[in-house]
Design an enzyme around this catalytic site. Structure first.
Site, mmCIF file in Angstrom:
data_model
loop_
_atom_site.group_PDB
_atom_site.id
_atom_site.type_symbol
_atom_site.label_atom_id
_atom_site.label_comp_id
_atom_site.label_asym_id
_atom_site.label_seq_id
_atom_site.Cartn_x
_atom_site.Cartn_y
_atom_site.Cartn_z
ATOM 1 C CG ASP A 13 -1.851 -1.202 1.209
ATOM 2 O OD1 ASP A 13 -2.236 -1.655 0.122
ATOM 3 O OD2 ASP A 13 -2.163 -1.703 2.305
ATOM 4 C CD GLU A 14 4.733 -0.417 -0.269
ATOM 5 O OE1 GLU A 14 3.867 -0.753 -1.110
ATOM 6 O OE2 GLU A 14 5.392 -1.237 0.388
ATOM 7 N N GLY A 15 1.457 2.985 -2.607
ATOM 8 C CA GLY A 15 1.006 3.877 -3.686
ATOM 9 C C GLY A 15 1.495 3.397 -5.040
ATOM 10 C CE LYS A 16 2.226 -2.468 -4.342
ATOM 11 N NZ LYS A 16 1.976 -2.089 -2.940
ATOM 12 C CB ALA A 39 -2.800 -6.522 -5.095
ATOM 13 N N GLY A 40 -4.679 -4.315 -3.729
ATOM 14 C CA GLY A 40 -5.677 -3.293 -4.036
ATOM 15 C C GLY A 40 -4.908 -2.052 -4.442
ATOM 16 C CG HIS A 41 -2.273 -2.103 -6.985
ATOM 17 N ND1 HIS A 41 -1.432 -2.737 -7.858
ATOM 18 C CD2 HIS A 41 -1.952 -2.577 -5.752
ATOM 19 C CE1 HIS A 41 -0.641 -3.569 -7.189
ATOM 20 N NE2 HIS A 41 -0.939 -3.492 -5.909
ATOM 21 C CD GLN A 224 0.708 -8.923 -2.527
ATOM 22 O OE1 GLN A 224 1.395 -9.551 -3.316
ATOM 23 N NE2 GLN A 224 -0.563 -8.678 -2.767
ATOM 24 C CB VAL A 414 2.605 16.350 -3.217
ATOM 25 C CG1 VAL A 414 4.096 16.403 -2.952
ATOM 26 C CG2 VAL A 414 2.293 16.853 -4.633
HETATM 27 P P1 GDP Z 1 -0.863 0.295 -3.534
HETATM 28 O O1 GDP Z 1 -1.426 -0.982 -3.028
HETATM 29 O O2 GDP Z 1 0.610 0.390 -3.312
HETATM 30 O O3 GDP Z 1 -1.240 0.574 -4.963
HETATM 31 O O4 GDP Z 1 -1.507 1.444 -2.658
HETATM 32 P P2 GDP Z 1 -3.062 1.595 -2.267
HETATM 33 O O5 GDP Z 1 -3.816 2.093 -3.433
HETATM 34 O O6 GDP Z 1 -3.557 0.373 -1.589
HETATM 35 O O7 GDP Z 1 -2.958 2.687 -1.126
HETATM 36 C C1 GDP Z 1 -2.411 3.946 -1.344
HETATM 37 C C2 GDP Z 1 -3.471 4.995 -1.012
HETATM 38 O O8 GDP Z 1 -2.858 6.257 -0.947
HETATM 39 C C3 GDP Z 1 -4.558 5.120 -2.068
HETATM 40 O O9 GDP Z 1 -5.753 5.515 -1.455
HETATM 41 C C4 GDP Z 1 -4.029 6.251 -2.971
HETATM 42 O O10 GDP Z 1 -5.074 6.946 -3.650
HETATM 43 C C5 GDP Z 1 -3.377 7.144 -1.957
HETATM 44 N N1 GDP Z 1 -2.207 7.904 -2.419
HETATM 45 C C6 GDP Z 1 -1.236 7.533 -3.294
HETATM 46 N N2 GDP Z 1 -0.274 8.489 -3.369
HETATM 47 C C7 GDP Z 1 -0.664 9.473 -2.524
HETATM 48 C C8 GDP Z 1 -0.075 10.718 -2.137
HETATM 49 O O11 GDP Z 1 1.014 11.102 -2.559
HETATM 50 N N3 GDP Z 1 -0.761 11.457 -1.225
HETATM 51 C C9 GDP Z 1 -1.955 11.061 -0.690
HETATM 52 N N4 GDP Z 1 -2.557 11.853 0.190
HETATM 53 N N5 GDP Z 1 -2.532 9.894 -1.045
HETATM 54 C C10 GDP Z 1 -1.884 9.107 -1.930
HETATM 55 P P1 IMO Z 2 -0.980 -4.200 -2.221
HETATM 56 O O1 IMO Z 2 -0.551 -4.748 -3.558
HETATM 57 C C1 IMO Z 2 -1.002 -4.643 2.115
HETATM 58 C C2 IMO Z 2 -1.082 -8.737 3.714
HETATM 59 C C3 IMO Z 2 -2.336 -9.156 4.443
HETATM 60 C C4 IMO Z 2 -1.747 -10.126 5.457
HETATM 61 C C5 IMO Z 2 -0.639 -10.807 4.651
HETATM 62 C C6 IMO Z 2 -1.022 -12.161 4.068
HETATM 63 O O2 IMO Z 2 -2.279 -3.497 -2.253
HETATM 64 O O3 IMO Z 2 0.107 -3.432 -1.576
HETATM 65 P P2 IMO Z 2 -2.570 -12.861 2.008
HETATM 66 O O4 IMO Z 2 -4.041 -12.627 1.775
HETATM 67 O O5 IMO Z 2 -1.695 -12.288 0.957
HETATM 68 O O6 IMO Z 2 -2.262 -14.282 2.306
HETATM 69 O O7 IMO Z 2 -2.274 -12.050 3.377
HETATM 70 O O8 IMO Z 2 -0.296 -9.924 3.611
HETATM 71 N N1 IMO Z 2 -1.302 -8.218 2.341
HETATM 72 C C7 IMO Z 2 -1.236 -6.930 2.010
HETATM 73 N N2 IMO Z 2 -1.050 -5.825 2.781
HETATM 74 N N3 IMO Z 2 -1.118 -4.511 0.782
HETATM 75 C C8 IMO Z 2 -1.285 -5.599 0.003
HETATM 76 O O9 IMO Z 2 -1.268 -5.545 -1.343
HETATM 77 C C9 IMO Z 2 -1.396 -6.876 0.608
HETATM 78 N N4 IMO Z 2 -1.571 -8.133 0.142
HETATM 79 C C10 IMO Z 2 -1.503 -8.944 1.216
HETATM 80 O O10 IMO Z 2 -2.962 -8.059 5.063
HETATM 81 O O11 IMO Z 2 -1.137 -9.419 6.498
HETATM 82 MG MG MG Z 3 -2.963 -1.654 -1.789
#
Ligand code: GDP
Ligand code: IMO
Ligand code: MG
Length: 429
Positions: A13-16, A39-41, A224, A414
């Site tokens: 969830d770093e913002g990939k 994953a949730g992007h 992840q 940002v």
């Molecule tokens: P991913 O799994 O690495 O793709 O990240 P996620 O989408 O799960 O979570 C990142 C969250 O941060 C999402 O809600 C994005 O819309 C949000 N996001 C990404 N980059 C930024 C940023 O620079 N600032 C803010 N405020 N939100 C961001």
């Molecule tokens: P993205 O791509 C954050 C975590 C789960 C759990 C562990 C194992 O959005 O960054 P699993 O269902 O994979 O067997 O769960 O890994 N986890 C994540 N945490 N972002 C993700 O994907 C994740 N995918 C799995 O919360 O701790």
């Molecule tokens: Mg995510």
């Protein structure tokens, strides 16, 4: 020609998604190589939010998207996602979205086992997403998995499902004390999925080979994060695939020399969803403030994300494990308004300071983060597009990250929207 791998450096969830969508403009093909719909992007374009779990984050840029052999695919979820994107006018036809014939498929028994196992573990549970990811990779490793190539052959599929369901039912009933499953409805339902998905299924390795020969630019989208890697993460509190950059090759079918750059996404603080160690976790008001300001809720399960300070020990680990050639800092805007910020530079353990991440979770639990404190800033930075316009203290924070990791910053995000971005050096140009 550039072929770039994007990976998460922390616990996901770093913002990939945002970064891949942004950089997809410069790529011809975007490829997922591991993970599944755990994953949730999130992509935010023209004020509209799109969350993808399986389809690579290149669709909104109209790019060709590949799902490699290293991904585990839930057919029901990918069909839902194809419909969701297509209803919004995005071309996700068989020419645009292709799935490897060697990718393993998630079946209902994988989800049933995932959930029942977590239930049985009680407070020792991993906190999985419950999507059947671990049990599917487990069947792949024990050679009773089912790939797209078998799904598309109805006779082979029927025979495989019948024999695997028999074994799973024994385990579900007698060990996990859970409901057994009936093979016939699964076979009928998956026959419909097979028909729908067949035009998308192909040999992705061959396609990538052709693309590379034609000089196309390829973006590999990790899911992840490095510390959820099955080998290098905080085992057993990890996911069930290799999340590090090396797996871009195995999970899609290309050779290591085809990769020209590896970029690590670094959230400006740290988050983690689910169980497992988190040395810099904040359990106080500052943690709550960042959690709220950053809207830190899981994009897949909606769970509240745990929040902590930036940890340079895990970042250095990610630099080494992935061979990072650049950093992409996200969510820097979230830190505005904090009087001071902390960065963990080492772990104090038994009177010494560890520079490297311990493998032993008992040792990790006994580690105390060593912090340095930097001054914060109060200005809203979301409208800034040039690094030089950032507040002095924000620049100092970024400079310190570069010093501690010895890797340059390529992009600073940002805000969630595609344009809320400062490009220092575009990896494709
Ligand atoms: P991913 O799994 O690495 O793709 O990240 P996620 O989408 O799960 O979570 C990142 C969250 O941060 C999402 O809600 C994005 O819309 C949000 N996001 C990404 N980059 C930024 C940023 O620079 N600032 C803010 N405020 N939100 C961001
Ligand atoms: P993205 O791509 C954050 C975590 C789960 C759990 C562990 C194992 O959005 O960054 P699993 O269902 O994979 O067997 O769960 O890994 N986890 C994540 N945490 N972002 C993700 O994907 C994740 N995918 C799995 O919360 O701790
Ligand atoms: Mg995510």
């Amino acid at each position: 020609m550039a072929n770039i791998v994007i990976v998460g450096t922390q616990w996901g969830d770093e913002g990939k998604g945002k970064v891949v969508d942004l950089l997809a403009e410069f790529a011809d093909i975007v490829v997922r190589f591991q993970g599944g719909n755990n994953a949730g992007h999130t992509l935010v374009v023209k004020g509209e939010k799109t969350i993808c779990h399986l389809i690579p984050s290149g669709t909104l840029q109209g790019k060709t998207c590949y799902i490699g052999n290293g991904v585990v695919v839930d057919p029901a979820v990918i069909i839902q996602e194809l419909d969701y994107l297509s209803n919004r006018g995005i071309d996700v036809g068989p020419d645009k979205v292709k799935i490897s014939d060697r990718a393993h498929i998630i079946l209902p028994y994988h989800k049933a086992v995932d959930l029942a196992r977590e239930n049985k573990k009680g407070d020792k549970k991993i906190g999985t997403t419950g999507r059947g990811i671990g049990p599917c990779y487990e069947d792949k490793a024990t050679r009773r998995g089912i790939r797209f190539v078998e799904l598309l052959d109805s006779e082979v599929f029927r025979e495989r499902v019948k024999s695997v369901v028999e074994e799973k039912n024994f385990y579900l009933k007698n060990y996990l004390h859970s409901e057994p499953l009936d093979a016939d409805p699964i076979i009928d339902q998956y026959a419909r999925y097979a028909e729908r998905l067949a035009p998308h299924v192909t040999n992705i390795s061959v396609k990538l080979g052709e693309a590379i020969r034609a000089g196309k630019q390829i973006l590999f989208e990790g899911a992840q994060g490095t510390h959820l890697d099955i080998d290098h993460g905080t085992y057993p509190y990890v996911t069930s695939s290799n999340t590090v950059a090396g797996n871009a090759c195995c999970g899609s079918g290309i050779g290591p020399k085809q990769i020209t750059g590896v970029k690590g996404i670094v959230k400006a603080y740290t988050t983690r969803v689910g169980g497992g160690p988190f040395p810099t976790e904040l359990l106080d008001e500052t943690g709550d403030t960042i959690q709220k300001k950053g809207a830190e809720f899981g994009a897949t399960t909606g769970r509240k994300r745990r929040v902590g300070w930036l940890d340079a020990v895990i970042l250095r680990n990610a630099v080494r494990l992935n061979g990072l050639t650049g950093l992409i800092i996200t969510k820097l805007d979230v830190l505005c308004g904090l009087a001071s910020l902390r960065i963990c530079t080492g772990y104090e353990y038994n009177g010494t300071v560890l520079q490297n991440f311990p493998s032993d979770l008992k040792a990790l639990a006994a580690c105390r983060p060593v912090y340095e404190t930097l001054p914060g800033w109060s200005e809203d930075i979301s409208a800034i597009r040039n690094v030089g316009d950032l507040p002095k203290n924000a620049i100092e924070y970024l400079n310190r990250i570069v010093e501690l990791t010895q890797v340059p910053i390529n992009i600073i995000s940002v805000g969630p929207a595609r344009e809320e971005t400062i490009i220092v050096k575009n990896p494709f140009l």
